[in-house]
Design an enzyme around this catalytic site. Structure first.
Site, PDB file in Angstrom:
ATOM      1  CD  GLU A  25      -2.725  -1.311   3.410  1.00  0.00           C
ATOM      2  OE1 GLU A  25      -2.835  -0.057   3.797  1.00  0.00           O
ATOM      3  OE2 GLU A  25      -2.221  -2.713   3.257  1.00  0.00           O
ATOM      4  CD  GLU A  80      -3.242  -4.699   5.737  1.00  0.00           C
ATOM      5  OE1 GLU A  80      -2.709  -3.994   6.077  1.00  0.00           O
ATOM      6  OE2 GLU A  80      -4.175  -5.655   6.123  1.00  0.00           O
ATOM      7  CG  ASP A 107       1.547  -2.734  15.753  1.00  0.00           C
ATOM      8  OD1 ASP A 107       1.142  -2.429  16.609  1.00  0.00           O
ATOM      9  OD2 ASP A 107       2.110  -2.144  14.334  1.00  0.00           O
ATOM     10  CG  PHE A 108      -1.466  -2.400   9.488  1.00  0.00           C
ATOM     11  CD1 PHE A 108      -2.267  -1.830  10.671  1.00  0.00           C
ATOM     12  CD2 PHE A 108      -1.266  -1.224   8.405  1.00  0.00           C
ATOM     13  CE1 PHE A 108      -2.622  -0.422  11.389  1.00  0.00           C
ATOM     14  CE2 PHE A 108      -1.531   0.711   9.617  1.00  0.00           C
ATOM     15  CZ  PHE A 108      -2.151   0.328  10.403  1.00  0.00           C
ATOM     16  CG  HIS A 137      -1.457   2.020  14.773  1.00  0.00           C
ATOM     17  ND1 HIS A 137      -2.260   1.900  15.565  1.00  0.00           N
ATOM     18  CD2 HIS A 137      -1.777   2.331  13.424  1.00  0.00           C
ATOM     19  CE1 HIS A 137      -3.397   2.749  15.005  1.00  0.00           C
ATOM     20  NE2 HIS A 137      -3.027   2.446  13.243  1.00  0.00           N
TER      21      HIS A 137
END
Length: 320
Positions: free
Chosen positions: A31, A61, A86-87, A130
């Site tokens: 992204e 993801e 985190d993602f 995050h």
């Protein structure tokens, strides 16, 4: 020697650029990579190499990681951008059950030479979702290499080393280091699995990685004023980690202090401490964050940080 003054983010972008120039199989996907990434770590690359090699993806993801694994198996060398660690949790199946195991399960017929960038650590004022430090998860996963660069030089040299590694690499840059500037020698190569000695001393061995090294360095300065000279080691690669250098230092100093930003419970510092205890019998202490989510408010966020003063106090207790 070819020296440049670069930020941590600029050094990473230059490393990717140089590998893309050297090998047409290196591609980037994720992204916002087309506009340079959210930290500027891909700045200028799509303009230089085109959108067929620097590929913007949907917000998925699992799709990004899955596409990266497929590309790697097909002969490409993808840089898989997860934005933050985190993602990346949304792409775990593709990493854990596909990338990490393919070479083993198919007798070496397939290789997955991808580098997945997962910026980790406390992101100032960004709260619990995050600000996680999850490097121990990946060090626990057979089949992947785990890297944690702390300086612009290392973010250049280690990223280039990761891109030619041939195995899946979990590359954990720290979210708070992107603007840190330093001198980068683009001719200086790095070896995965090799620690760096930042200070020499005989009183104790201090081991850390990533942004936590800043607090460790400040602590070493203060300790030196009291005549306590620490051997400060930047692990740089968590798997494989440099047992030889760490254990040789522990055997010489007789004391080990491991400090990391991640939660102390089951953190990678425990692996280093146990290995050193078994091999050398040295005195050991370790520091990590309490087992709490990182708070948004500054006063709460501070509770999840390991400060220079905590390192100083632990070192003084260890040498007493």
């Amino acid at each position: 020697m070819d020296l440049m003054e670069l930020s941590y983010a600029e050094a990473a972008a230059l490393a990717v650029r140089h590998e893309m120039e050297a090998d047409s199989n290196v591609v980037v996907l994720g992204e916002d990579v087309g506009r340079g990434g959210i930290f500027g770590q891909y700045k200028g690359l799509q303009e230089r190499f085109g959108d067929h090699r620097v590929i913007d993806t949907p917000i998925s993801e699992a799709a990004i990681m899955g596409a990266g694994v497929g590309m790697a198996l097909a002969g490409l060398r993808p840089v898989v951008e997860m934005r933050v660690v985190d993602f990346a949790l949304c792409g775990m199946d593709e990493l854990v059950n596909q990338a990490a195991k393919n070479r083993f399960m198919f007798g070496g017929q397939g290789r997955v030479p991808l580098v997945t960038r997962m910026p980790g650590g406390i992101w100032d004022a960004s709260a619990a979702q995050h600000s996680q430090s999850l490097e121990a998860w990946f060090a626990h996963l057979p089949g992947v290499v785990v890297v944690s660069p702390a300086t612009p030089q290392d973010n250049y040299s280690l990223l280039r080393a990761a891109l030619v590694c041939g195995d899946p690499v979990v590359y954990i840059e720290h979210k708070a280091l992107w603007g840190v500037r330093g001198t980068v020698d683009i001719t200086q190569a790095a070896t995965l699995g090799q620690a760096a000695r930042l200070r020499s001393g005989d009183a104790l061995t201090l081991v850390s990685w990533g942004r936590q090294l800043q607090a460790c360095a400040a602590a070493c300065e203060a300790l030196a004023l009291d005549g306590i000279a620490a051997d400060l080691l930047d692990l740089r690669t968590l798997w494989p980690w440099d047992r030889e250098t760490v254990l040789a230092s522990c055997a010489r100093t007789g004391r080990l202090l491991v400090a990391h930003e991640a939660v102390q419970a089951a953190g990678f510092g425990a692996e280093i401490a146990a290995t050193a205890a078994e091999a050398t019998g040295c005195k050991i202490a370790r520091l990590g964050a309490p087992r709490i989510p990182v708070g948004y408010a500054a006063v709460l966020e501070a509770q999840s940080r390991v400060s220079a003063q905590q390192i100083i106090d632990a070192a003084r207790k260890l040498v007493a």
